[in-house]
Design a protein around this motif. Structure first.
Motif, PDB file in Angstrom:
ATOM      1  N   SER A   1       5.699  -1.795  -8.503  1.00 57.31           N
ATOM      2  CA  SER A   1       5.097  -0.374  -8.550  1.00 57.31           C
ATOM      3  C   SER A   1       5.608   0.368  -9.625  1.00 57.31           C
TER       4      SER A   1
ATOM      5  N   GLY B   1       2.265   1.827  -3.229  1.00 54.50           N
ATOM      6  CA  GLY B   1       1.324   2.272  -4.347  1.00 54.50           C
ATOM      7  C   GLY B   1       1.132   1.144  -5.473  1.00 54.50           C
ATOM      8  N   THR B   2       0.992  -0.348  -4.766  1.00 55.09           N
ATOM      9  CA  THR B   2       1.116  -1.173  -5.692  1.00 55.09           C
ATOM     10  C   THR B   2       0.083  -2.600  -5.226  1.00 55.09           C
TER      11      THR B   2
ATOM     12  N   ARG C   1       0.927  -1.289   0.060  1.00 59.06           N
ATOM     13  CA  ARG C   1      -0.100  -0.036  -0.078  1.00 59.06           C
ATOM     14  C   ARG C   1       0.843   1.167   0.108  1.00 59.06           C
ATOM     15  N   ARG C   2       1.910   1.216   0.791  1.00 57.56           N
ATOM     16  CA  ARG C   2       2.660   2.357   0.803  1.00 57.56           C
ATOM     17  C   ARG C   2       3.715   2.660  -0.422  1.00 57.56           C
TER      18      ARG C   2
END
Length: 498
Positions: free
Chosen positions: A157, A97-98, A94-95
């Motif tokens: 990501s 972005g994927t 999550r951090r």
């Protein structure tokens, strides 16, 4: 560099390779047809050269095209089996972005990696896998592990993994082609030049991707954690290489395998002498090449140092605490290391494996071959060890050495003395007078029952030098319980390390 541009670049490079192969095939067809229409000797030579080269190319491309990926390494762990590890990966995904991987596998490597099965040249993802080396989890802190896993998720990501499969296929095809064209130097040189271009371009992209992923690793784990992780990975990889070469390579000796691999590795890296050796080896400057897939450690550390430090709550706990049962995980990963035939071997302690392995690699063949060489020299009906002593007593050392060379030993000034020394060690071991003893600090030591080290090299040289010492040798062996008619057990030389 965008995914679309990388797709175009990969397609262009791969297309160029197949176009080059097609030109060779077309040239073969052209000269074959020309030979039928208008026969010339020069045309015959060209037709033969291009036809043979085209045959090699077609065969290589068919083999590479049919090659299927083997089973995935390591052990897959589900969310139910390892909830803390999966929660950490989900949070990091999550951090950065994927999406998280579809599968996490624990592997017996000092490495972490990700892969992605794709279709349509990377435009559609079908399955993502993350590979986490168990030795890393036994070495890093949670902070450092988060940085490493953040780095790997950064490849997702940044869409770095989308073209992993086609780029790898192209690399395999090119290298296989260059290797197969060894009898066609001109055409081989052409493909070798193209392979260098392909590798330089693809590996340059790979190095840039590693630096991009490092930036994300620092963003989720911090500079100190990522730098510390890189240092530890570098040192642990050096230690694993030593462990594999000096200890794990004995697997199979005497029909045995280590019962607990990672406990042995932990014991070695905990030894103070080994720690100094590993640190010294890890400090050596690494050679760099334009064909490297990763930037140098120094380059990565310098780039990390230039990044801003994020707000971060440190977690210095051992990374193993992310596993529900670290011992069970280690056992499962160890089982995944071995082929079925190795799993069927007898599991033993490291002490036993080193004793068996060192005997197998150093002593067994020397004892068997010295007895066999003696039999051939004196004409005995069986390979008695004393036959070799009798050959020395008769002054026939040169013949004994010649028979040893026939059995595969390399010529040297001290050939007979070296083989004799190793054979005498074997006699002591087989008669229970001495044993190879495990040392995590260095090579195994051969010790008598009272702990005194066995040193026979000088004595073996004296015996090999001339007949007078043979009588004393026979007396000494008799005192050790060795019979005059002793024949080495041929079974003891059949189990070699795998």
């Amino acid at each position: 560099m965008t995914t679309a541009f990388r797709a175009v670049l990969a397609c262009a490079l791969l297309a160029g390779f197949y176009l080059l192969a097609g030109l060779v095939v077309a040239a073969a067809v052209f000269f074959d047809v020309l030979l039928v229409v208008d026969f010339h000797l020069n045309g015959l030579r060209a037709a033969i050269a291009f036809t043979l080269a085209a045959g090699v190319l077609v065969r290589v491309l068919v083999v590479v095209g049919r090659r299927e990926d083997g089973g995935q390494p390591g052990v897959a762990v589900t969310r139910e089996e390892e909830p803390a590890l999966w929660q950490t990966v989900d949070d990091l995904a999550r951090r950065v972005g994927t999406a998280p991987p579809d599968e996490i596998r624990l592997v017996p490597e000092v490495n972490a990696a990700v892969s992605e099965d794709t279709r349509f040249l990377g435009l559609r993802s079908t399955r993502r896998r993350m590979f986490i080396g168990l030795p890393l989890l036994r070495t890093l802190t949670i902070d450092e592990t988060r940085a490493v896993l953040g780095h790997e998720l950064g490849h997702y990501s940044g869409a770095h993994t989308r073209l992993g499969a086609p780029v790898y296929r192209g690399r395999v095809a090119l290298l296989a082609t260059v290797a197969a064209l060894d009898r066609h130097p001109v055409i081989r040189r052409l493909f070798a030049l193209y392979a260098r271009l392909y590798l330089r371009l693809s590996q340059a992209v790979s190095r840039r991707q590693e630096l991009e992923a490092d930036r994300l690793a620092v963003a989720v784990g911090g500079r100190q954690a990522m730098a510390g992780a890189l240092h530890k990975i570098h040192g642990t990889a050096t230690a694993w290489d030593l462990f594999t070469a000096d200890y794990l390579s004995m697997t199979g000796a005497g029909g045995c395998r280590p019962a607990m691999v990672f406990s042995g590795f932990q014991a070695m890296v905990s030894d103070p002498v080994r720690q100094a050796d590993i640190a010294r080896l890890a400090e050596r400057p690494a050679e760099t090449s334009p064909y490297d897939s990763h930037p140098s450690l120094a380059e990565r550390l310098a780039a990390i140092e230039s990044l801003p430090e994020p707000e971060h709550v440190p977690d210095p706990r051992p990374a193993e605490t992310l596993l529900r049962d670290a011992t069970a995980a280690a056992q499962a990963v160890e089982r995944s290391m071995w082929r079925p035939e190795v799993l069927n071997l007898r599991p033993v302690s490291w002490d036993e494996l080193v004793a068996q392995g060192t005997y197998s690699t150093r002593n067994a063949e020397a004892l068997h071959d010295l007895a066999e060489a003696g039999r051939r020299v004196v004409g005995a009906d069986r390979p008695y060890l004393d036959a070799a002593f009798e050959a020395i007593a008769r002054g026939r050392q040169a013949e004994l050495e010649e028979r040893l060379r026939e059995l595969g030993w390399q010529s040297s000034e001290r050939l007979l003395a070296a083989v004799l020394g190793q054979a005498l060690e074997a006699v002591l071991i087989q008669h229970g007078q001495a044993r190879w003893t495990l040392s995590w600090s260095g090579p195994a030591r051969l010790l008598f029952e009272d702990g005194e080290e066995v040193t026979l090299a000088e004595y073996a040289a004296q015996v090999a030098a001339g007949p007078p010492a043979v009588a004393g040798l026979r007396q000494w062996l008799g005192d050790q319980g060795v019979r005059h008619d002793y024949v080495p057990d041929p079974q003891r030389v059949r189990h070699a390390p795998v």
